[in-house]
Motif scaffolding. Structure first.
Motif, PDB file in Angstrom:
ATOM      1  N   GLY A  29      -6.497 -10.260  18.277  1.00  0.00           N
ATOM      2  CA  GLY A  29      -7.743  -9.586  18.593  1.00  0.00           C
ATOM      3  C   GLY A  29      -7.569  -8.428  19.555  1.00  0.00           C
ATOM      4  N   SER A  30      -6.470  -8.445  20.291  1.00  0.00           N
ATOM      5  CA  SER A  30      -6.234  -7.377  21.252  1.00  0.00           C
ATOM      6  C   SER A  30      -5.434  -6.230  20.655  1.00  0.00           C
ATOM      7  CB  SER A  30      -5.482  -7.935  22.467  1.00  0.00           C
ATOM      8  OG  SER A  30      -4.185  -8.373  22.087  1.00  0.00           O
ATOM      9  N   GLN A  31      -5.102  -6.343  19.378  1.00  0.00           N
ATOM     10  CA  GLN A  31      -4.315  -5.310  18.717  1.00  0.00           C
ATOM     11  C   GLN A  31      -5.220  -4.300  18.013  1.00  0.00           C
ATOM     12  OE1 GLN A  31      -0.914  -5.108  19.005  1.00  0.00           O
ATOM     13  NE2 GLN A  31      -1.278  -6.780  20.442  1.00  0.00           N
ATOM     14  N   PRO A  32      -4.808  -3.033  17.941  1.00  0.00           N
ATOM     15  CA  PRO A  32      -5.612  -2.036  17.213  1.00  0.00           C
ATOM     16  C   PRO A  32      -5.723  -2.394  15.730  1.00  0.00           C
ATOM     17  CG  PRO A  32      -3.919  -0.988  18.579  1.00  0.00           C
ATOM     18  CD  PRO A  32      -3.613  -2.454  18.563  1.00  0.00           C
ATOM     19  N   ALA A  33      -6.853  -2.091  15.144  1.00  0.00           N
ATOM     20  CA  ALA A  33      -7.039  -2.339  13.717  1.00  0.00           C
ATOM     21  C   ALA A  33      -6.133  -1.404  12.911  1.00  0.00           C
ATOM     22  CB  ALA A  33      -8.499  -2.100  13.338  1.00  0.00           C
ATOM     23  N   PRO A  34      -5.525  -1.895  11.834  1.00  0.00           N
ATOM     24  CA  PRO A  34      -4.687  -1.033  10.993  1.00  0.00           C
ATOM     25  C   PRO A  34      -5.513   0.095  10.363  1.00  0.00           C
ATOM     26  CG  PRO A  34      -4.343  -3.361  10.478  1.00  0.00           C
ATOM     27  CD  PRO A  34      -5.550  -3.291  11.357  1.00  0.00           C
ATOM     28  N   PHE A  35      -4.938   1.268  10.310  1.00  0.00           N
ATOM     29  CA  PHE A  35      -5.628   2.441   9.759  1.00  0.00           C
ATOM     30  C   PHE A  35      -6.148   2.166   8.355  1.00  0.00           C
ATOM     31  CE2 PHE A  35      -5.601   6.600   7.587  1.00  0.00           C
ATOM     32  CZ  PHE A  35      -6.359   7.350   8.457  1.00  0.00           C
ATOM     33  N   SER A  36      -5.321   1.504   7.538  1.00  0.00           N
ATOM     34  CA  SER A  36      -5.696   1.269   6.137  1.00  0.00           C
ATOM     35  C   SER A  36      -6.871   0.315   5.994  1.00  0.00           C
ATOM     36  CB  SER A  36      -4.497   0.714   5.356  1.00  0.00           C
ATOM     37  OG  SER A  36      -4.069  -0.525   5.916  1.00  0.00           O
ATOM     38  N   LYS A  37      -7.112  -0.529   7.020  1.00  0.00           N
ATOM     39  CA  LYS A  37      -8.184  -1.509   6.936  1.00  0.00           C
ATOM     40  C   LYS A  37      -9.543  -0.948   7.316  1.00  0.00           C
ATOM     41  CE  LYS A  37      -5.601  -5.045   5.780  1.00  0.00           C
ATOM     42  NZ  LYS A  37      -5.734  -5.680   4.433  1.00  0.00           N
ATOM     43  N   VAL A  38      -9.567   0.136   8.081  1.00  0.00           N
ATOM     44  CA  VAL A  38     -10.838   0.652   8.596  1.00  0.00           C
ATOM     45  C   VAL A  38     -11.233   1.989   7.966  1.00  0.00           C
ATOM     46  CG1 VAL A  38     -10.619  -0.558  10.789  1.00  0.00           C
ATOM     47  CG2 VAL A  38      -9.692   1.743  10.560  1.00  0.00           C
ATOM     48  N   THR A  39     -10.394   2.504   7.085  1.00  0.00           N
ATOM     49  CA  THR A  39     -10.701   3.771   6.404  1.00  0.00           C
ATOM     50  C   THR A  39     -10.924   3.524   4.917  1.00  0.00           C
ATOM     51  OG1 THR A  39      -8.323   4.198   6.163  1.00  0.00           O
ATOM     52  CG2 THR A  39      -9.438   5.198   8.052  1.00  0.00           C
ATOM     53  N   VAL A  40     -11.436   4.527   4.236  1.00  0.00           N
ATOM     54  CA  VAL A  40     -11.731   4.386   2.810  1.00  0.00           C
ATOM     55  C   VAL A  40     -10.443   4.117   2.032  1.00  0.00           C
ATOM     56  CG1 VAL A  40     -13.785   5.819   2.905  1.00  0.00           C
ATOM     57  CG2 VAL A  40     -11.561   6.883   2.448  1.00  0.00           C
ATOM     58  N   SER A  41     -10.594   3.489   0.876  1.00  0.00           N
ATOM     59  CA  SER A  41      -9.436   3.141   0.050  1.00  0.00           C
ATOM     60  C   SER A  41      -8.775   4.392  -0.529  1.00  0.00           C
ATOM     61  CB  SER A  41      -9.874   2.225  -1.094  1.00  0.00           C
ATOM     62  OG  SER A  41     -10.703   2.948  -2.000  1.00  0.00           O
ATOM     63  N   ASP A  42      -7.577   4.228  -1.023  1.00  0.00           N
ATOM     64  CA  ASP A  42      -6.858   5.346  -1.641  1.00  0.00           C
ATOM     65  C   ASP A  42      -7.611   5.881  -2.858  1.00  0.00           C
ATOM     66  OD1 ASP A  42      -4.861   5.173   0.240  1.00  0.00           O
ATOM     67  OD2 ASP A  42      -3.538   3.943  -1.004  1.00  0.00           O
ATOM     68  N   ASP A  43      -8.243   4.979  -3.614  1.00  0.00           N
ATOM     69  CA  ASP A  43      -9.005   5.423  -4.795  1.00  0.00           C
ATOM     70  C   ASP A  43     -10.191   6.295  -4.377  1.00  0.00           C
ATOM     71  OD1 ASP A  43      -7.342   4.140  -6.559  1.00  0.00           O
ATOM     72  OD2 ASP A  43      -8.568   2.325  -6.687  1.00  0.00           O
ATOM     73  N   VAL A  44     -10.874   5.874  -3.292  1.00  0.00           N
ATOM     74  CA  VAL A  44     -11.993   6.679  -2.791  1.00  0.00           C
ATOM     75  C   VAL A  44     -11.477   8.015  -2.265  1.00  0.00           C
ATOM     76  CG1 VAL A  44     -13.746   6.843  -0.978  1.00  0.00           C
ATOM     77  CG2 VAL A  44     -13.473   4.714  -2.257  1.00  0.00           C
ATOM     78  N   ALA A  45     -10.361   7.986  -1.553  1.00  0.00           N
ATOM     79  CA  ALA A  45      -9.799   9.217  -0.992  1.00  0.00           C
ATOM     80  C   ALA A  45      -9.431  10.213  -2.080  1.00  0.00           C
ATOM     81  CB  ALA A  45      -8.578   8.892  -0.138  1.00  0.00           C
ATOM     82  N   LYS A  46      -9.017   9.716  -3.234  1.00  0.00           N
ATOM     83  CA  LYS A  46      -8.685  10.608  -4.350  1.00  0.00           C
ATOM     84  C   LYS A  46      -9.931  11.340  -4.849  1.00  0.00           C
ATOM     85  CE  LYS A  46      -4.704   7.968  -6.044  1.00  0.00           C
ATOM     86  NZ  LYS A  46      -4.191   7.099  -7.131  1.00  0.00           N
ATOM     87  N   LYS A  47     -11.077  10.662  -4.783  1.00  0.00           N
ATOM     88  CA  LYS A  47     -12.327  11.277  -5.235  1.00  0.00           C
ATOM     89  C   LYS A  47     -12.868  12.272  -4.214  1.00  0.00           C
ATOM     90  CE  LYS A  47     -13.786   7.202  -7.899  1.00  0.00           C
ATOM     91  NZ  LYS A  47     -14.818   6.135  -8.017  1.00  0.00           N
ATOM     92  N   THR A  48     -12.796  11.876  -2.946  1.00  0.00           N
ATOM     93  CA  THR A  48     -13.404  12.697  -1.895  1.00  0.00           C
ATOM     94  C   THR A  48     -12.426  13.680  -1.258  1.00  0.00           C
ATOM     95  OG1 THR A  48     -12.878  11.040  -0.203  1.00  0.00           O
ATOM     96  CG2 THR A  48     -14.991  10.818  -1.342  1.00  0.00           C
ATOM     97  N   LEU A  49     -11.121  13.467  -1.523  1.00  0.00           N
ATOM     98  CA  LEU A  49     -10.051  14.290  -0.942  1.00  0.00           C
ATOM     99  C   LEU A  49      -9.998  14.161   0.577  1.00  0.00           C
ATOM    100  CD1 LEU A  49     -10.370  17.538  -3.117  1.00  0.00           C
ATOM    101  CD2 LEU A  49      -9.046  15.452  -3.561  1.00  0.00           C
ATOM    102  N   MET A  50     -10.458  13.006   1.074  1.00  0.00           N
ATOM    103  CA  MET A  50     -10.409  12.719   2.509  1.00  0.00           C
ATOM    104  C   MET A  50     -10.046  11.249   2.712  1.00  0.00           C
ATOM    105  SD  MET A  50     -13.629  14.740   4.200  1.00  0.00           S
ATOM    106  CE  MET A  50     -13.076  14.289   5.842  1.00  0.00           C
ATOM    107  N   LYS A  51      -9.004  10.992   3.499  1.00  0.00           N
ATOM    108  CA  LYS A  51      -8.577   9.622   3.761  1.00  0.00           C
ATOM    109  C   LYS A  51      -9.032   9.135   5.138  1.00  0.00           C
ATOM    110  CE  LYS A  51      -6.386   5.694   3.581  1.00  0.00           C
ATOM    111  NZ  LYS A  51      -7.030   4.566   2.863  1.00  0.00           N
TER     112      LYS A  51
END
Length: 205
Positions: A29-51
């Motif tokens: 609980g004291s560790q930072p959340a992984p970037f991949s867990k709190v940002t949009v998925s790769d599939d969404v990023a492909k559509k929006t061009l923003m990760k």
């Protein structure tokens, strides 16, 4: 006696295991959340061009954490979580918050996007009335804002701004957002220590 001793051993093993599990959970609980867990998925990023964009589940978790914290103190606020480009990802208005509180929450979040710092830090940076007057209209064409009141905080993961949270309309707004980020995102930089202003701003509630 042997059976009793074995039973005591079993209890001790279970207690040790539970203690270890509890300590491990606390450490996680004291560790930072992984970037991949709190940002949009790769599939969404492909559509929006923003990760580097906060995902909907994380935004909702931040809102819920702030709401629950305020309920424990009989407070009421509006919370807005926006993407790095200023779109509302999630928001909530608790009962009893005046319209100005909800508008303030959004302006605080947009101030964070504009200044890349907390709205409290912005208020301290431009502490005089003259400083503030010449900046009030800056950013408006882009939908951003300068709002000189505490309650807006950046959401940063792996040194990337993935969004911002704004809290308005009630008590301890900045602290509400801060503890929510610590709970959902992980450890946060210390809050800016307030200092007396020459011309203190009016409250937004």
């Amino acid at each position: 006696m042997k059976k009793a001793a074995c039973a005591l051993c079993a209890v001790s093993v279970i207690a040790i295991a539970l203690t270890f599990a509890s300590a491990t959970a606390s450490a996680q609980g004291s560790q930072p959340a992984p970037f991949s867990k709190v940002t949009v998925s790769d599939d969404v990023a492909k559509k929006t061009l923003m990760k580097a964009v906060i995902n909907a589940d994380t935004a909702r978790a931040i809102v819920d954490a702030c709401v629950n914290w305020q309920k424990g103190r009989n407070g009421a606020v509006s919370i807005v979580v926006v993407s790095p480009t200023g779109q509302v990802v999630d928001s909530h208005q608790m009962d009893g918050v005046l319209p100005i509180g909800t508008e303030a929450a959004l302006l605080k979040a947009k101030t964070v996007l504009f200044a890349r710092s907390s709205s409290s830090a912005v208020a301290q940076r431009f502490s005089s009335t003259d400083d503030r007057m010449i900046r009030l209209d800056m950013g408006k064409p882009e939908g951003l804002a300068y709002f000189f009141t505490a309650g807006g905080l950046p959401i940063i993961v792996d040194n990337q701004l993935i969004g911002a949270v704004g809290v308005g309309g009630g008590p301890d707004e900045e602290l509400c957002g801060y503890q929510a980020l610590e709970k959902v995102i992980g450890p946060q930089p210390p809050l800016v220590t307030p200092r007396p202003a020459a011309n203190p701003p009016g409250r937004d509630k």
